[in-house]
Write a protein that holds these residues in place. Structure first.
Motif, PDB file in Angstrom:
ATOM      1  N   UNK A   1       1.034  -1.194  -0.363  1.00 19.01           N
ATOM      2  CA  UNK A   1      -0.103   0.281   0.196  1.00 19.01           C
ATOM      3  C   UNK A   1       1.014   1.441  -0.383  1.00 19.01           C
ATOM      4  N   UNK A   2       0.652   2.657  -1.162  1.00 10.77           N
ATOM      5  CA  UNK A   2       1.356   3.710  -1.060  1.00 10.77           C
ATOM      6  C   UNK A   2       1.327   3.980   0.500  1.00 10.77           C
ATOM      7  N   UNK A   3       0.574   3.790   1.816  1.00  5.12           N
ATOM      8  CA  UNK A   3       1.462   4.575   3.424  1.00  5.12           C
ATOM      9  C   UNK A   3       1.733   3.907   3.946  1.00  5.12           C
ATOM     10  N   UNK A   4       1.872   2.610   3.564  1.00  6.57           N
ATOM     11  CA  UNK A   4       3.182   1.291   4.176  1.00  6.57           C
ATOM     12  C   UNK A   4       4.287   2.385   4.290  1.00  6.57           C
ATOM     13  N   UNK A   5       5.411   1.983   5.058  1.00  4.16           N
ATOM     14  CA  UNK A   5       6.518   2.478   5.678  1.00  4.16           C
ATOM     15  C   UNK A   5       7.079   0.880   5.319  1.00  4.16           C
ATOM     16  N   UNK A   6       8.181   1.355   4.641  1.00  4.26           N
ATOM     17  CA  UNK A   6       8.888  -0.096   3.960  1.00  4.26           C
ATOM     18  C   UNK A   6      10.508  -0.077   3.949  1.00  4.26           C
ATOM     19  N   UNK A   7      11.210  -1.089   4.782  1.00  4.82           N
ATOM     20  CA  UNK A   7      12.548  -1.064   4.602  1.00  4.82           C
ATOM     21  C   UNK A   7      13.365  -1.926   3.968  1.00  4.82           C
ATOM     22  N   UNK A   8      13.806  -1.024   3.214  1.00  2.00           N
ATOM     23  CA  UNK A   8      14.928  -1.391   1.787  1.00  2.00           C
ATOM     24  C   UNK A   8      15.922  -1.984   1.897  1.00  2.00           C
ATOM     25  N   UNK A   9      16.848  -3.174   2.335  1.00  2.00           N
ATOM     26  CA  UNK A   9      17.180  -3.872   2.107  1.00  2.00           C
ATOM     27  C   UNK A   9      18.805  -3.144   1.082  1.00  2.00           C
ATOM     28  N   UNK A  10      19.805  -2.656   1.227  1.00  2.00           N
ATOM     29  CA  UNK A  10      20.467  -2.103  -0.003  1.00  2.00           C
ATOM     30  C   UNK A  10      21.738  -2.514   0.468  1.00  2.00           C
ATOM     31  N   UNK A  11      22.637  -2.630  -0.792  1.00  2.00           N
ATOM     32  CA  UNK A  11      24.033  -3.255  -0.188  1.00  2.00           C
ATOM     33  C   UNK A  11      24.774  -2.228  -1.114  1.00  2.00           C
ATOM     34  N   UNK A  12      24.784  -1.344  -1.660  1.00  2.00           N
ATOM     35  CA  UNK A  12      25.169  -0.306  -2.462  1.00  2.00           C
ATOM     36  C   UNK A  12      25.918  -0.977  -3.550  1.00  2.00           C
ATOM     37  N   UNK A  13      25.033  -1.745  -4.124  1.00  4.72           N
ATOM     38  CA  UNK A  13      24.769  -2.653  -5.908  1.00  4.72           C
ATOM     39  C   UNK A  13      24.123  -1.889  -6.549  1.00  4.72           C
ATOM     40  N   UNK A  14      24.107  -1.703  -8.042  1.00  2.00           N
ATOM     41  CA  UNK A  14      23.199  -0.985  -8.792  1.00  2.00           C
ATOM     42  C   UNK A  14      21.833  -1.325  -8.264  1.00  2.00           C
ATOM     43  N   UNK A  15      21.545  -2.614  -8.415  1.00  2.00           N
ATOM     44  CA  UNK A  15      20.005  -3.058  -7.864  1.00  2.00           C
ATOM     45  C   UNK A  15      19.299  -2.549  -7.311  1.00  2.00           C
ATOM     46  N   UNK A  16      19.958  -2.340  -5.845  1.00  2.00           N
ATOM     47  CA  UNK A  16      18.752  -1.631  -4.702  1.00  2.00           C
ATOM     48  C   UNK A  16      19.325  -0.415  -4.648  1.00  2.00           C
ATOM     49  N   UNK A  17      20.144   0.550  -4.892  1.00  4.80           N
ATOM     50  CA  UNK A  17      20.343   1.577  -5.173  1.00  4.80           C
ATOM     51  C   UNK A  17      19.217   2.230  -6.032  1.00  4.80           C
ATOM     52  N   UNK A  18      19.256   1.722  -7.585  1.00  4.86           N
ATOM     53  CA  UNK A  18      18.243   1.754  -8.512  1.00  4.86           C
ATOM     54  C   UNK A  18      17.040   2.099  -7.937  1.00  4.86           C
ATOM     55  N   UNK A  19      17.084   0.991  -6.748  1.00  3.52           N
ATOM     56  CA  UNK A  19      15.428   1.015  -5.884  1.00  3.52           C
ATOM     57  C   UNK A  19      15.299   1.618  -5.384  1.00  3.52           C
ATOM     58  N   UNK A  20      16.279   2.081  -4.445  1.00  7.26           N
ATOM     59  CA  UNK A  20      16.030   3.335  -3.137  1.00  7.26           C
ATOM     60  C   UNK A  20      15.391   4.374  -4.262  1.00  7.26           C
ATOM     61  N   UNK A  21      16.374   4.682  -5.121  1.00  5.63           N
ATOM     62  CA  UNK A  21      16.192   5.889  -6.139  1.00  5.63           C
ATOM     63  C   UNK A  21      13.971   5.853  -6.142  1.00  5.63           C
ATOM     64  N   UNK A  22      13.877   4.503  -6.657  1.00  9.97           N
ATOM     65  CA  UNK A  22      12.735   4.603  -7.310  1.00  9.97           C
ATOM     66  C   UNK A  22      11.890   5.355  -6.495  1.00  9.97           C
ATOM     67  N   UNK A  23      12.022   4.022  -5.437  1.00  7.21           N
ATOM     68  CA  UNK A  23      11.162   4.829  -3.681  1.00  7.21           C
ATOM     69  C   UNK A  23      10.964   6.185  -3.320  1.00  7.21           C
ATOM     70  N   UNK A  24      12.071   6.518  -3.455  1.00  3.24           N
ATOM     71  CA  UNK A  24      12.220   8.414  -3.473  1.00  3.24           C
ATOM     72  C   UNK A  24      11.113   8.888  -4.844  1.00  3.24           C
ATOM     73  N   UNK A  25      11.325   8.248  -6.085  1.00  2.00           N
ATOM     74  CA  UNK A  25      10.499   9.589  -6.699  1.00  2.00           C
ATOM     75  C   UNK A  25       9.836   9.194  -6.559  1.00  2.00           C
ATOM     76  N   UNK A  26       8.964   7.677  -6.069  1.00  3.61           N
ATOM     77  CA  UNK A  26       7.708   7.891  -6.436  1.00  3.61           C
ATOM     78  C   UNK A  26       6.918   8.378  -4.720  1.00  3.61           C
ATOM     79  N   UNK A  27       7.801   9.013  -3.508  1.00  2.62           N
ATOM     80  CA  UNK A  27       7.561   9.244  -2.381  1.00  2.62           C
ATOM     81  C   UNK A  27       6.917   8.404  -1.371  1.00  2.62           C
ATOM     82  N   UNK A  28       7.628   7.128  -1.791  1.00  4.75           N
ATOM     83  CA  UNK A  28       6.947   6.293  -0.890  1.00  4.75           C
ATOM     84  C   UNK A  28       7.743   6.303   1.044  1.00  4.75           C
TER      85      UNK A  28
END
Length: 428
Positions: A1-28
Motif C-alpha cells: 500500500x502507498x501509505x506503508x512504511x517500507x524497509x529497503x535492503x540496500x547493499x550499495x550495488x546498482x540493483x538496490x540503489x536503483x530501488x532506493x531511488x525509485x522509492x524516493x521518486x515515487x514518494x514512498x
C-alpha cells in the motif's frame, strides 16, 4: 500500500540503489538497512559508507549491522552464503518489529528469478522450485521483478545513478555467479529473449503449483490421521495414490524429506515393517499397516540443567514443574504424572535428558536396581517412544524419575523428611 512504511535492503550495488531511488521518486515512506558482513575488508567499509551517504542524500533512516559472518558460519556449520542469508533476514525482521515497517523490500529482478530456477533444477527440486521468486512472500516484497538486468542498466545510465560494485560478483567461486556469468550468456545465444520466455514459464509453473497444492491438500485430508503427538497414514491408502512418487513427495516435503528418501519409502511399502526414514526434523516409521510420522524432538531430547531456583523446564514435548509443599500430603502415592520427593536428597543442578544405554534405577517400592530399558519394556513402551521419555537425573548421577512412569525409591519422602517437593510432568 502507498501509505506503508517500507524497509529497503540496500547493499550499495546498482540493483538496490536503483530501488532506493525509485522509492524516493515515487514518494514512498521508507528506511534503508545495510549489512556489513566483514568479508571483503576495506571494500565492505566502502560499501557501508556509500549506503550511509545515500540514506543521508535521500533523507531517510539508515540502519547498519556488522556481522562476524565467518565465525557464525563455522559455529553453525553453514556455508558463508547461507550464514549471510540467515544473519541479514534476522536483522531485517528485528528492524521491522522495532521501527514499525510494514514490509521488507529486496532488490531482486527477473534475472535473479531465472538464476534461482536454474539453481533449483541443478540441486534437485519439486515444482515449488520452478516458480522462481515471488513478488511477495509474507512480509518480503520484490518490487523490481517487473524489470530485467538490462532495464536496470538503462535506468542507471539515464539517471546517472552512482553505485558501488561488489568485487565478489565477478568470481565464479559461488554457484549463482557461475550461472550468471557462464551459463545464462550461452542460453541467451540460443534465445535472445530468454528473460521474457522464462517469465512466461514461471507464470505457468506458478499456476501449476497452485493446482498441485490443492490436490495435495485433498490427499492430506484423506490420508493424515492426526493423533496426540504424531500422524498416522494407512499404507493401503498410500498405495492407491497416483502419481504416487509426486504426491508422496509433496505430502512429506514440508517435513524435510527429499525425493530419494520418498522413493526408498515407496520401495518398502510392501512389507519391510520397522524401517525408519529420517529428515533433519522428522522420522517416518513403517509398520505392517501404518506409517507413523513424528518429529525428531520426540526421539532426541536435548539435555538441559535445572538450577536450585528454577521451578520449571521444557524438554521435547514435556513440561516439568517443581513446587514445594506447605505440608505433608495425606498420601505419598502420587498420580502417574507427578511424584513427591525428599528435597534434601536433591543435588543441583538437576539434569533432564533422554534415556541412555546402561541407565539403571531403583524403582519406587523395590529393593533392587533395574535397568531403565528393561523397565520400559515391561511397561510395553515402543522403542520410538522410549527415546522421547525424559529422564530426571540428580546432581550425583542417580536417576530421580522416569518422567510420567516411575520414580526412584531413594528419593521418596520418609518419616523424618522436612521438606517435600512435588514434581509434575505434562505433555505440551
Amino acid at each position: 500500500m502507498p501509505q506503508d512504511k517500507i524497509l529497503l535492503a540496500v547493499s550499495g550495488g546498482k540493483d538496490s540503489v536503483t530501488m532506493a531511488h525509485l522509492f524516493a521518486s515515487a514518494g514512498f515512506k521508507f528506511g534503508i538497512a545495510h549489512c556489513n558482513f566483514n568479508l571483503r575488508g576495506e571494500e565492505s567499509i566502502r560499501d557501508q559508507n556509500f549506503v550511509k551517504n545515500l540514506a543521508d542524500q535521500l533523507g531517510v533512516s539508515f540502519h547498519l549491522q556488522a556481522f562476524e559472518t565467518e565465525a557464525y558460519a563455522k559455529e553453525y556449520k553453514l556455508s558463508i552464503q547461507m550464514a549471510a542469508r540467515d544473519l541479514r533476514y534476522e536483522f531485517f525482521y528485528s528492524l521491522k518489529e522495532s521501527f514499525g515497517y510494514q514490509k521488507i523490500a529486496i532488490a531482486q529482478h527477473q534475472n535473479d528469478a531465472m538464476e534461482t530456477v536454474l539453481l533449483n533444477l541443478i540441486r534437485g527440486t519439486g515444482i515449488a522450485g520452478l516458480h522462481g521468486i515471488k513478488v511477495q512472500h509474507h512480509d518480503i516484497i520484490r518490487p523490481l521483478l517487473c524489470f530485467n538486468s538490462a532495464d536496470i542498466e538503462e535506468m542507471v545510465e539515464e539517471n546517472n545513478i552512482s553505485f558501488v560494485e561488489d568485487s565478489s560478483n565477478a568470481s565464479t567461486k559461488y554457484a549463482r555467479n557461475k550461472i550468471r556469468l557462464n551459463v545464462i550468456p550461452e542460453m541467451k545465444q540460443l534465445n535472445p529473449s530468454l528473460e521474457d520466455t522464462f517469465q512466461k514459464n514461471l507464470d505457468y509453473f506458478s499456476e501449476l503449483e497452485e493446482l498441485l497444492i490443492e490436490t495435495v491438500k485433498n490427499h492430506q485430508a484423506h490420508l493424515f490421521k492426526f493423533k496426540d503427538q504424531h500422524i498416522e497414514i494407512a499404507i493401503n491408502d498410500l498405495k492407491k495414490v497416483h502419481p504416487q512418487k509426486l504426491i508422496l513427495f509433496e505430502l512429506f516435503r514440508p517435513f524435510g524429506f527429499n525425493i530419494t528418501t520418498i522413493q526408498n519409502l515407496i520401495n518398502c511399502l510392501n512389507g519391510e515393517s520397522g524401517r525408519k526414514f529420517f529428515s533433519d526434523t522428522h522420522c517416518i516409521t513403517v509398520d505392517r499397516e501404518t506409517l507413523t510420522l513424528k518429529t525428531k524432538a520426540q526421539f532426541i531430547l536435548r539435555e538441559q540443567f535445572i538450577k536450585a531456583d528454577q521451578h520449571e523446564a521444557v524438554i521435547g514435548n514435556y513440561h516439568l514443574s517443581i513446587d514445594e509443599l506447605a505440608s505433608k500430603p495425606l498420601s505419598l502415592i502420587a498420580e502417574a504424572h507427578s511424584i513427591y520427593v525428599d528435597a534434601e536428597e536433591l543435588i543441583y543442578p538437576l539434569k533432564l535428558r533422554a534415556w541412555r544405554e546402561g541407565d539403571s534405577f531403583k524403582p519406587f517400592g523395590m529393593h533392587g536396581e533395574k535397568k531403565v530399558s528393561d523397565f520400559l519394556i515391561s511397561q510395553k513402551i515402543p522403542l520410538d517412544d522410549k527415546k522421547s521419555i525424559p529422564i530426571l537425573v540428580n546432581g550425583d548421577g542417580k536417576i530421580i524419575w522416569i518422567c510420567g512412569y516411575r520414580s526412584d525409591d531413594r528419593f521418596k519422602v520418609k518419616s523424618n523428611t522436612k521438606k517435600i517437593f512435588i514434581l509434575e510432568v505434562h505433555k505440551n
